[in-house]
Design an enzyme around this catalytic site. Structure first.
Site, short mmCIF file in Angstrom:
data_model
loop_
_atom_site.label_atom_id
_atom_site.label_comp_id
_atom_site.label_asym_id
_atom_site.label_seq_id
_atom_site.Cartn_x
_atom_site.Cartn_y
_atom_site.Cartn_z
N CYS A 2 0.86 -1.18 0.00
CA CYS A 2 0.00 0.00 0.00
C CYS A 2 0.89 1.24 0.00
CB CYS A 2 -0.93 0.09 1.19
SG CYS A 2 -2.12 -1.24 1.29
N ARG A 27 3.83 -0.28 -4.87
CA ARG A 27 3.57 -0.83 -3.55
C ARG A 27 2.25 -1.59 -3.47
NH1 ARG A 27 6.89 1.56 0.32
NH2 ARG A 27 5.46 0.89 1.94
N TRP A 74 -2.77 -2.61 -1.70
CA TRP A 74 -2.51 -4.03 -1.90
C TRP A 74 -3.40 -4.72 -0.90
CZ3 TRP A 74 -0.71 -8.33 0.82
CH2 TRP A 74 -0.33 -9.41 0.03
N ASN A 100 -1.63 2.11 5.78
CA ASN A 100 -0.81 1.03 5.24
C ASN A 100 -0.38 0.18 6.43
OD1 ASN A 100 1.23 -0.57 4.10
ND2 ASN A 100 2.75 1.06 4.21
N GLY A 101 -0.67 -1.12 6.36
CA GLY A 101 -0.32 -2.01 7.47
C GLY A 101 -1.48 -2.93 7.78
N GLU A 487 16.92 -17.89 -8.49
CA GLU A 487 16.54 -16.52 -8.84
C GLU A 487 15.99 -16.46 -10.26
OE1 GLU A 487 15.90 -13.93 -7.37
OE2 GLU A 487 16.15 -12.30 -8.80
N LYS A 491 12.24 -15.21 -11.18
CA LYS A 491 11.97 -14.09 -12.12
C LYS A 491 10.95 -14.53 -13.16
CE LYS A 491 13.10 -11.47 -10.38
NZ LYS A 491 13.87 -11.20 -9.22
N GLU A 494 7.36 -15.02 -11.52
CA GLU A 494 6.65 -13.85 -10.99
C GLU A 494 6.19 -12.88 -12.08
OE1 GLU A 494 8.80 -11.38 -8.21
OE2 GLU A 494 10.65 -11.67 -9.30
N HIS A 510 17.14 -36.89 -8.51
CA HIS A 510 16.42 -37.35 -7.31
C HIS A 510 14.94 -37.00 -7.39
CE1 HIS A 510 20.16 -38.56 -5.46
NE2 HIS A 510 20.67 -37.40 -5.86
N LYS A 609 5.77 -4.42 -4.24
CA LYS A 609 7.22 -4.29 -4.13
C LYS A 609 7.71 -4.43 -2.70
CE LYS A 609 11.23 -3.11 -5.95
NZ LYS A 609 11.83 -4.24 -6.68
C1 F6R Z 1 11.28 -10.79 -6.30
C2 F6R Z 1 11.19 -9.81 -5.25
C3 F6R Z 1 10.85 -10.29 -3.89
C4 F6R Z 1 11.68 -9.52 -2.85
C5 F6R Z 1 11.21 -9.88 -1.43
C6 F6R Z 1 12.06 -9.21 -0.38
O1 F6R Z 1 11.63 -10.19 -7.51
O2 F6R Z 1 11.37 -8.65 -5.46
O3 F6R Z 1 11.02 -11.65 -3.75
O4 F6R Z 1 13.02 -9.84 -3.02
O5 F6R Z 1 9.89 -9.49 -1.27
O6 F6R Z 1 12.01 -7.82 -0.50
P1 F6R Z 1 13.10 -6.89 0.15
O7 F6R Z 1 14.39 -7.18 -0.54
O8 F6R Z 1 12.61 -5.51 -0.10
O9 F6R Z 1 13.16 -7.25 1.59
#
Ligand code: F6R
Length: 614
Positions: A2, A27, A74, A100-101, A487, A491, A494, A510, A609
């Site tokens: 949010c 956000r 969000w 927000n929260g 990773e 990517k 997501e 396995h 984010k």
């Molecule tokens: C994936 C991504 C998330 C963040 C995770 C942690 O692309 O961005 O998996 O890495 O939510 O976020 P931070 O690094 O802000 O603690």
């Protein structure tokens, strides 16, 4: 999660708030809303969906007013509908509030307010707050700012809140606990509030980051006042923002993610600035220097993080153990905080977080601190909650990352961890001076090599075209390249919604090997190094089952080019730094596939984010 933004001053509030919401949309983008005070009227506008829906709706509305609040949501409690969108308004229509929260005890408060005759329109936890403020202000006969303070004494949970009242048009109140909130102080006596500094930087660089349980009281024509929850006045600590406006624009790229991928030669270089000098032969992480001896002597280092940052932590574990011979454990912050971990004063806990606001990572650090551990942070966002609660830390200096999928923050985190591993190893004497010098020169060459990988973009796009319609994908790597496989898979899933899994290459037999047929793409990091031969064998096993191999290979590796169905070359580099280089093609593959599938690359569905709820 949010985004909240607010303005009070002499200008029209609507354009400032709308622009701010667009900046904060990363956000959360389930719904958006704005409340404006125009003389003695409080007007509220809310729309499910993205900020652009609200913007379109507002074309036909009267949006006058020099004070207002805005929110991009969000969803946590309640579906993403117009009604559940913020701001929420008191029953008499006088007070509007954004949040927000999460209010954890909202149900108990709600039942009590219902008993008092309050009617709830939404399914949100936030609506409880606005009714509670209204209830207290009437019961205690106090203005809404004092009512908010008293209300918060009854609230359990996390919040960043901004409230306005049409009965006090020149005033605004804000509070925070565990969710970020910044107040910008304008030149002309106007004020800006937001979840982060990005909506503010255009207007002023003078900001105050609210601390937990602080309340900001803004009255036009007066100085900003800060109180703690017990109503004691505190002196605002005014800081100067270092953020530049250009860093928040797409700069000619189609998406922020693409821009951020291409920024990596620069962001990695910025991460080195003042911290590495290969000709003089030194590495120094200023922020962590004081704690290096503690790290060397620690029983172990525990890295806590989530998502992509957790993957960076895994690369860090490999580097620190290998180079500095210090025991490292990497934990999901969300698991660590709930399993009564064995932590003592002899441990050093390092949080890795792009945003510096991730609720689980923050809570894991607080837990470690309560057990006496030294707590350190590696964060990107300057002034973030994690950077403020840690004993010391290092900023990644990657610049604002706006695409929801993390790219340049990851490579910057790995860069910091590489610097840390080198510095600890040098101090501890676990590598020789000549090895140290070779390694720092290798690390210093990485930005230019990243640039060369980026130059393969057109070829990578062609490979993406071949695989854009698959439903599953596997990613394989060994050693420090296993987290890169994780990773890569993250990517892809997501942003393109293709199911993908990362595995250590040797684990394939396995179980996952059962999935392999002619439709399954397998992305393998098969660069030259210690496990090269073993990875080549793994590739042969896949080939025997007709899987399609896309191999990341070291420049000039003719052997693998023949075996693999597709290959992407990366420049030769020391094994320790290949994780940074090998990540880039995976970022580009995911990006192109997502674009080809028509996905919203910068704002993938269901994500936000900065995950400020657990
Ligand atoms: C994936 C991504 C998330 C963040 C995770 C942690 O692309 O961005 O998996 O890495 O939510 O976020 P931070 O690094 O802000 O603690």
């Amino acid at each position: 999660m949010c985004g909240i933004v607010a303005y009070i001053g002499k200008e029209q509030a609507f354009p400032i708030i709308l622009k701010g919401l667009k900046r904060l949309e990363y956000r959360g983008y389930d719904s958006a809303g704005i409340a404006l005070i125009n003389q003695d009227q409080l007007n509220v506008f809310k729309k499910a969906g993205k900020v652009s829906n609200l913007e379109e709706f507002m074309l036909h509305q009267d949006h006058n007013g020099t004070s207002g609040i805005g929110h991009t949501r969000w969803a946590t409690h309640g579906a993403p509908t117009d009604t559940n969108a913020h701001p929420h308004v008191s029953m008499d229509g006088s007070i509007a509030l954004i949040h927000n929260g999460i209010i954890e005890n909202y149900n108990a408060l709600k039942q009590e307010l219902i008993r008092q005759g309050y009617l709830f329109k939404s399914e949100t936890d936030t609506e409880v707050l606005v009714h509670l403020v209204d209830f207290i202000s009437k019961k205690e006969n106090v203005w809404f700012g004092e009512a908010l303070r008293l209300a918060l004494l009854n609230v359990v949970g996390a919040y960043a809140i901004v409230a306005i009242s049409k009965n006090f048009p020149g005033q605004m109140v804000a509070a925070r606990k565990s969710s970020p909130l910044v107040v910008g102080i304008g030149e002309n006596g106007d004020f800006y509030l937001a979840s982060d500094a990005t909506p503010i930087v255009e207007y002023t660089k003078r900001v105050v980051y609210l601390e937990d349980e602080e309340i900001a009281v803004i009255k036009l024509g007066e100085e900003l006042k800060i109180y703690n929850i017990s109503d004691q006045e505190k002196t605002p600590y005014i800081q100067q923002l270092e953020l530049e406006l250009e860093a928040l624009e797409k700069g000619g790229y189609d998406h922020f993610m693409l821009k951020e991928i291409h920024e990596q030669p620069r962001s990695i270089h910025d991460c080195f600035r003042g911290r590495l000098n290969s000709s003089e032969g030194w590495v120094s992480l200023g922020g962590l220097k004081e704690y290096e001896q503690k790290m060397i002597q620690a029983k172990r280092l525990v890295i806590v993080a989530c998502g992509t940052s957790w993957h960076a932590g895994l690369v860090g574990e490999y580097l620190i153990e290998e180079l500095a011979r210090i025991n490292v454990e990497v934990e999901y912050a969300s698991e660590f905080r709930y399993r009564n971990p064995i932590i003592s004063e002899e441990d050093v806990v390092i949080a890795i977080s792009q945003s510096g606001e991730t609720a689980d990572t923050l809570a894991a650090l607080e837990l470690a601190k309560s057990k006496g551990a030294t707590i350190l942070g590696i964060c990107n966002v300057v002034g973030s909650s994690i950077s403020r609660i840690t004993d010391a830390g290092s900023y990644t200096h990657a610049g604002p990352e706006i695409g929801v999928a993390s790219t340049k923050a990851f490579t910057a985190q790995v860069t910091i961890l590489s610097l840390l591993a080198l510095s600890l190893a040098h101090k501890k004497g676990t590598i020789s001076e000549s090895e140290f010098r070779i390694l720092i020169a290798e690390l210093e060459a990485i930005p230019e090599k990243v640039q060369r990988v980026l130059e393969n973009n057109a070829d990578i796009e062609k490979i993406a075209l071949e695989f854009k319609d698959v439903t599953n994908a596997l990613y394989l790597g060994r050693g420090s390249l296993f987290p890169v496989a994780l990773e890569g898979a993250l990517k892809l899933k997501e942003i393109s919604y293709i199911h993908a899994e990362g595995y250590p290459a040797a684990e394939m037999k396995h179980g996952p090997i059962a999935l392999i047929d002619e439709n399954m793409p397998i992305f393998v990091i098969a660069t030259q190094g210690n496990s090269y031969e073993k990875v080549v064998s793994n590739i042969q096993e896949v080939k025997a089952r007709k899987g399609k191999i896309i191999a990341i290979v070291t420049e000039g590796d003719e052997h693998l080019k023949e075996i693999a169905d597709y290959h992407i070359e990366i420049p030769k580099s020391h094994e320790f730094f290949v994780p940074i280089l090998a990540t880039i093609p995976f970022q580009l593959i995911s990006y192109h596939i997502a674009v080809m599938r028509g996905c919203n690359v910068d704002q993938p569905r269901n994500l936000a984010k900065s995950v400020t709820v657990e």
